[in-house]
Design a protein around this motif. Structure first.
Motif, PDB file in Angstrom:
ATOM      1  N   HIS A 130      39.526 -38.666   9.596  1.00 53.24           N
ATOM      2  CA  HIS A 130      38.921 -37.453  10.139  1.00 53.24           C
ATOM      3  C   HIS A 130      38.820 -37.573  11.663  1.00 53.24           C
ATOM      4  O   HIS A 130      38.413 -38.612  12.190  1.00 53.24           O
ATOM      5  CB  HIS A 130      37.523 -37.235   9.565  1.00 53.24           C
ATOM      6  CG  HIS A 130      37.522 -36.715   8.169  1.00 53.24           C
ATOM      7  ND1 HIS A 130      37.585 -37.540   7.072  1.00 53.24           N
ATOM      8  CD2 HIS A 130      37.466 -35.438   7.684  1.00 53.24           C
ATOM      9  CE1 HIS A 130      37.567 -36.813   5.977  1.00 53.24           C
ATOM     10  NE2 HIS A 130      37.493 -35.537   6.306  1.00 53.24           N
ATOM     11  N   VAL A 178      36.903 -35.322  13.623  1.00 51.62           N
ATOM     12  CA  VAL A 178      35.448 -35.210  13.676  1.00 51.62           C
ATOM     13  C   VAL A 178      34.931 -35.614  12.307  1.00 51.62           C
ATOM     14  O   VAL A 178      35.376 -35.093  11.278  1.00 51.62           O
ATOM     15  CB  VAL A 178      34.999 -33.783  14.032  1.00 51.62           C
ATOM     16  CG1 VAL A 178      33.483 -33.687  14.039  1.00 51.62           C
ATOM     17  CG2 VAL A 178      35.555 -33.379  15.397  1.00 51.62           C
ATOM     18  N   GLU A 201      29.623 -35.317  10.283  1.00 48.01           N
ATOM     19  CA  GLU A 201      29.316 -34.572  11.497  1.00 48.01           C
ATOM     20  C   GLU A 201      29.712 -33.108  11.432  1.00 48.01           C
ATOM     21  O   GLU A 201      29.171 -32.286  12.189  1.00 48.01           O
ATOM     22  CB  GLU A 201      30.028 -35.220  12.692  1.00 48.01           C
ATOM     23  CG  GLU A 201      29.654 -36.670  12.942  1.00 48.01           C
ATOM     24  CD  GLU A 201      30.595 -37.319  13.933  1.00 48.01           C
ATOM     25  OE1 GLU A 201      30.788 -36.748  15.015  1.00 48.01           O
ATOM     26  OE2 GLU A 201      31.150 -38.380  13.608  1.00 48.01           O
ATOM     27  N   ASP A 202      30.663 -32.752  10.590  1.00 52.47           N
ATOM     28  CA  ASP A 202      31.185 -31.384  10.580  1.00 52.47           C
ATOM     29  C   ASP A 202      31.541 -30.999   9.150  1.00 52.47           C
ATOM     30  O   ASP A 202      32.657 -31.212   8.685  1.00 52.47           O
ATOM     31  CB  ASP A 202      32.415 -31.291  11.486  1.00 52.47           C
ATOM     32  CG  ASP A 202      32.912 -29.867  11.689  1.00 52.47           C
ATOM     33  OD1 ASP A 202      32.504 -28.985  10.915  1.00 52.47           O
ATOM     34  OD2 ASP A 202      33.710 -29.641  12.613  1.00 52.47           O
ATOM     35  N   GLU A 203      30.582 -30.418   8.462  1.00 53.73           N
ATOM     36  CA  GLU A 203      30.767 -30.089   7.053  1.00 53.73           C
ATOM     37  C   GLU A 203      31.890 -29.078   6.848  1.00 53.73           C
ATOM     38  O   GLU A 203      32.647 -29.165   5.877  1.00 53.73           O
ATOM     39  CB  GLU A 203      29.454 -29.545   6.478  1.00 53.73           C
ATOM     40  CG  GLU A 203      29.509 -29.265   4.983  1.00 53.73           C
ATOM     41  CD  GLU A 203      28.161 -28.860   4.423  1.00 53.73           C
ATOM     42  OE1 GLU A 203      28.135 -28.392   3.271  1.00 53.73           O
ATOM     43  OE2 GLU A 203      27.146 -29.017   5.135  1.00 53.73           O
ATOM     44  N   GLU A 204      32.029 -28.113   7.759  1.00 57.28           N
ATOM     45  CA  GLU A 204      33.032 -27.061   7.595  1.00 57.28           C
ATOM     46  C   GLU A 204      34.456 -27.594   7.644  1.00 57.28           C
ATOM     47  O   GLU A 204      35.364 -26.990   7.071  1.00 57.28           O
ATOM     48  CB  GLU A 204      32.846 -25.987   8.666  1.00 57.28           C
ATOM     49  CG  GLU A 204      31.604 -25.125   8.478  1.00 57.28           C
ATOM     50  CD  GLU A 204      31.566 -23.964   9.458  1.00 57.28           C
ATOM     51  OE1 GLU A 204      32.524 -23.818  10.246  1.00 57.28           O
ATOM     52  OE2 GLU A 204      30.577 -23.218   9.436  1.00 57.28           O
ATOM     53  N   ASN A 205      34.660 -28.698   8.345  1.00 52.12           N
ATOM     54  CA  ASN A 205      36.018 -29.225   8.519  1.00 52.12           C
ATOM     55  C   ASN A 205      36.290 -30.494   7.719  1.00 52.12           C
ATOM     56  O   ASN A 205      37.254 -31.199   7.990  1.00 52.12           O
ATOM     57  CB  ASN A 205      36.280 -29.480  10.008  1.00 52.12           C
ATOM     58  CG  ASN A 205      36.536 -28.197  10.771  1.00 52.12           C
ATOM     59  OD1 ASN A 205      37.456 -27.453  10.467  1.00 52.12           O
ATOM     60  ND2 ASN A 205      35.690 -27.928  11.756  1.00 52.12           N
ATOM     61  N   ARG A 206      35.443 -30.768   6.736  1.00 50.72           N
ATOM     62  CA  ARG A 206      35.630 -31.986   5.947  1.00 50.72           C
ATOM     63  C   ARG A 206      36.983 -32.013   5.240  1.00 50.72           C
ATOM     64  O   ARG A 206      37.608 -33.062   5.099  1.00 50.72           O
ATOM     65  CB  ARG A 206      34.510 -32.104   4.916  1.00 50.72           C
ATOM     66  CG  ARG A 206      33.180 -32.541   5.496  1.00 50.72           C
ATOM     67  CD  ARG A 206      32.111 -32.587   4.435  1.00 50.72           C
ATOM     68  NE  ARG A 206      30.862 -33.135   4.948  1.00 50.72           N
ATOM     69  CZ  ARG A 206      29.748 -33.244   4.232  1.00 50.72           C
ATOM     70  NH1 ARG A 206      29.737 -32.841   2.964  1.00 50.72           N
ATOM     71  NH2 ARG A 206      28.665 -33.754   4.771  1.00 50.72           N
ATOM     72  N   ASN A 265      41.926 -31.329  10.808  1.00 50.09           N
ATOM     73  CA  ASN A 265      40.945 -32.301  11.263  1.00 50.09           C
ATOM     74  C   ASN A 265      41.342 -33.703  10.829  1.00 50.09           C
ATOM     75  O   ASN A 265      40.495 -34.593  10.727  1.00 50.09           O
ATOM     76  CB  ASN A 265      39.557 -31.953  10.691  1.00 50.09           C
ATOM     77  CG  ASN A 265      38.444 -32.799  11.270  1.00 50.09           C
ATOM     78  OD1 ASN A 265      38.472 -33.187  12.435  1.00 50.09           O
ATOM     79  ND2 ASN A 265      37.454 -33.113  10.437  1.00 50.09           N
ATOM     80  N   LEU A 315      39.105 -30.019  18.131  1.00 51.29           N
ATOM     81  CA  LEU A 315      38.476 -31.136  17.427  1.00 51.29           C
ATOM     82  C   LEU A 315      38.812 -32.468  18.101  1.00 51.29           C
ATOM     83  O   LEU A 315      37.952 -33.346  18.225  1.00 51.29           O
ATOM     84  CB  LEU A 315      38.916 -31.151  15.968  1.00 51.29           C
ATOM     85  CG  LEU A 315      38.491 -29.926  15.141  1.00 51.29           C
ATOM     86  CD1 LEU A 315      39.107 -29.978  13.744  1.00 51.29           C
ATOM     87  CD2 LEU A 315      36.970 -29.840  15.044  1.00 51.29           C
ATOM     88  N   ILE A 321      36.511 -32.893  21.071  1.00 54.71           N
ATOM     89  CA  ILE A 321      35.156 -33.321  20.710  1.00 54.71           C
ATOM     90  C   ILE A 321      35.109 -34.831  20.526  1.00 54.71           C
ATOM     91  O   ILE A 321      34.220 -35.515  21.042  1.00 54.71           O
ATOM     92  CB  ILE A 321      34.701 -32.597  19.429  1.00 54.71           C
ATOM     93  CG1 ILE A 321      34.516 -31.100  19.707  1.00 54.71           C
ATOM     94  CG2 ILE A 321      33.416 -33.206  18.889  1.00 54.71           C
ATOM     95  CD1 ILE A 321      34.281 -30.273  18.455  1.00 54.71           C
TER      96      ILE A 321
END
Length: 256
Positions: free
Chosen positions: A163, A165, A169-174, A179, A246, A249
């Protein structure tokens, strides 16, 4: 083989497999394509053509100059728009449909290990999580054609879907394959610890901290091997290019 119109369920399963397998592997002679054809009641050639239809909607395939096949159906576009960017839903829905076509219960149909999962109300969430993890790994590795995006190592036993991110740290992009990076185990750990940086321009940076506090004690050939990747560009995937925002970040924390 059946000649009737494709259903939304069938197209959803093909889209799932389109994501999880290297695009160049879709050939009518491949065993997994033949098996999918038998399951869906379609010829292997029809499966390959449907994959080509779906590829025509993929913006990153177009960016590579791969146009896919024309003569797409309205339902192809409906399925693509329904699931593109909604990867959690695609993974779960497709596994439910695969179980249906196999005439099995979902847990019986899955090829992932779920024997250690808890009983009760938490179980279905854990099943979904395992499905998502498996989808993410398969899709990221297939996008990079099972090659580490820094070294080019192509032994799948040594490769991880990393990953950009982090999962926590980032539930939407799991589950988002944009990502993800395909990295060997050593460089995955180094990236997580910010000992390797990857800029939004896909440039690789190696920190001196990679080698530990006693730099002089590290074998010179080891240092030379790792440092050779400094300032190089990533080996880019065939699709699902890593998201620049991403990467930015994560890159903020790189130990220069």
């Amino acid at each position: 083989m059946a000649r009737d119109n494709w259903t939304e369920e069938q197209i959803t399963i093909v889209l799932y497999e389109y994501c999880r397998n290297p695009f160049g592997q879709f050939s009518a002679t491949k065993p997994f394509v033949k098996e999918l054809g038998v399951l869906l009641g379609r010829s292997p050639g029809a499966i390959v053509r449907k994959v080509g239809n779906l590829a025509s909607f993929d913006p990153q395939m177009k960016a590579r100059g791969v146009e896919g096949l024309g003569h797409t159906g309205k339902l192809d576009e409906v399925v693509w728009n329904k699931y593109f960017g909604h990867w959690d839903q695609l993974a779960y829905d497709a596994e439910v449909l695969l179980a249906k076509f196999r005439n099995k219960e979902l847990e019986e149909s899955l090829t992932i290990d779920i024997n250690d999962l808890p009983k009760g109300s938490e179980r279905i969430q854990e099943v979904k999580r395992r499905i998502n993890q498996c989808f993410f790994r398969d899709t990221v590795l297939s996008s990079y054609e099972n090659r580490c995006c820094i070294t080019g190592i192509n032994n799948t036993k040594l490769l991880h879907a990393c990953h950009i991110v982090g999962w926590s740290e980032d539930e939407e992009n799991r589950t988002n394959p944009l990502n993800g990076l395909c990295l060997n185990a050593l460089f995955h750990k180094a990236y997580d610890e910010n000992l390797i940086g990857i800029s939004p321009d896909y440039e690789i940076f190696v920190s001196d901290e990679f080698f530990g506090a006693k730099l002089n004690n590290v074998d010179s050939s080891t240092k030379e091997y790792v440092r050779r990747y400094n300032n190089r560009k990533l080996v880019m995937p065939k699709r699902f290019f890593p998201d620049r925002d991403l990467l930015a970040i994560h890159f903020e924390n790189y130990k220069r």
